[in-house]
Design an enzyme around this catalytic site. Structure first.
Site: not given
Length: 427
Positions: A35, A265
């Site tokens: 990343r 979420c």
């Protein structure tokens, strides 16, 4: 000049690090070397930032303080920071209980470099009390310092909406909290310097944690209500979208739409609140029932599609179905906790050969996480007996589905974006 470390460079951490990097020296830290290397090369696979934006924020701004954003996977790179902001994922275990391991690992990393006077701010979604009851002890143990004497903490819930180019980090009001007044003042000053929409000062860390948990739990319950209506109206034989359009003519009707509720979420946070409630001896009824309904919608879509195929005389075993879309929302590469996997798995259980196509999702990540090999190119849709439009990507809205009128194919529109006269079923 404060030096800031943002721990975790995903959908939440990267935009935050980039915005803070315009005014402060910032280290964007992530344990994934891959990343970090991609970001250093100007590549953001989350699509939250383009290469030009990344290049701009990682250059010296020419100011005396030398504001700059750097990326690193080396622990020593954050040793001289004074404010640490934690934005790592807080997923669920396979038993749908909070998985705090990424959060606690990040906390231990900070604890090893923590110094007197430092502040640690958590943005990761947790249950009320987690920061002080679970994270602070790790910070104390790893650092040898004492909470609210040597170091301080805060909580400011993330409100990033992946793929949303309108409601961005700086345009959404930020809830902030701190472990004492002085820490709260510093945290508020920090966020206020980059958040155009301003800040809201919560009275305690627990209040801020609870606010985040109920934001998504409320939306989850509202969607579960219309999903349940969809199940009822399917049995009655009327179209849910038409019912919602009629009801929405009243001024105070809340217009939610049925669908697959996935993501990092809405489909996760209610379980964190549920966990805390059950630890205190209370078993929530509304939150739990809403989650159960939403968790079943993927299987319902698959089963309804199979029933429609049978009604058209299609032989199910070894038939072919194409699922269009695998991400948890439209125009976004995020596949975390996608409920499309439930559709695919259920169709396969019926003996159907299933292909999945999604031009937004990372094929490598989907294969590693879900064991599904996405098609590299859009296939000939006429070759399938079942078509399920699962995600409303803009590219899918432009497809021509008119051919289904002339052949024995079932078209199920999960998102309700196609002309009703063209589809066989929709939520």
């Amino acid at each position: 000049m404060r030096k800031i470390a943002v721990i975790g460079l995903g959908y939440v951490g990267l935009p935050l690090a980039a915005e803070l990097g315009k005014k402060y020296p910032v280290v964007g830290y992530d344990i994934s070397e891959k990343r970090v290397e991609e970001l250093q090369s100007g590549i953001d696979r989350t699509k939250e930032m383009d290469g030009e934006s990344l290049a701009n924020v990682t250059k010296q701004f020419g100011q005396p303080s030398g504001h700059v954003l750097t990326f690193s996977s080396e622990e020593d790179s954050i040793r001289d920071c004074t404010i640490y902001i934690v934005t790592v994922p807080t997923p669920l275990t396979k038993f749908k209980t909070p998985d705090l391991q990424p959060l606690l690992n990040a906390t231990a990393t900070i604890g090893r470099v923590l110094k007197k006077g430092d502040i640690v701010v958590y943005e990761s979604t947790v249950y009320p009390g987690c920061t002080e009851e679970d994270c602070v002890p790790v910070l104390e143990k790893c650092s040898g310092l004492r909470y609210n004497e040597d170091f301080f903490c805060g909580y400011s819930p993330e409100r990033i909406n992946p793929g949303d180019k309108k409601n961005t980090l700086t345009t959404i009001r930020k809830v902030i909290s701190g472990s004492n007044k002085e820490a709260t003042d510093i945290i508020e000053e920090l966020y206020a310097s980059v958040i155009q929409a301003g800040t809201f000062r919560a009275s305690s860390i627990k209040v801020a944690e609870a606010a985040k948990a109920i934001e998504n739990a409320q939306r989850d319950v509202n969607i579960s209500f219309v999903n349940e209506l969809s199940l009822i109206f399917d049995r009655i034989g009327i179209d849910t979208q038409e019912v919602l359009e009629a009801a929405a003519t009243k001024w105070n009707f809340l217009r939610f739409t049925p669908g697959l509720v996935g993501g990092h979420c809405i489909s996760v946070d209610p379980y964190y609140l549920l966990h805390k409630s059950q630890c205190l001896g209370y078993n929530p009824q509304v939150i739990l029932s809403g989650r159960r309904i939403n968790d079943e919608m993927g299987r319902f879509v698959a089963q309804k599609t199979v029933k429609l195929m049978i009604s058209k005389g299609i032989k199910i075993l070894k038939s072919k179905a194409l699922v269009l879309g695998f991400t948890f929302k439209e125009n976004c590469p995020d596949t975390r906790n996608t409920k499309v996997i439930d559709v695919v798995s259920e169709l396969k259980d019926f003996g159907i050969d299933v292909d999945v196509y999604d031009p937004y999702a990372c094929r490598e990540d989907v294969l590693a996480e879900y064991g599904i090999e996405l098609l590299a190119q859009q296939p000939d849709m006429k070759a399938y007996q079942g078509l399920i439009l699962a995600v409303a990507h803009d590219t899918f809205r432009q497809l021509d589905f008119s051919f289904v009128r002339n052949q024995q194919t079932v078209l199920f529109d999960v998102k309700g974006i196609l002309p009703v006269e063209l589809v066989d079923g929709r939520l």
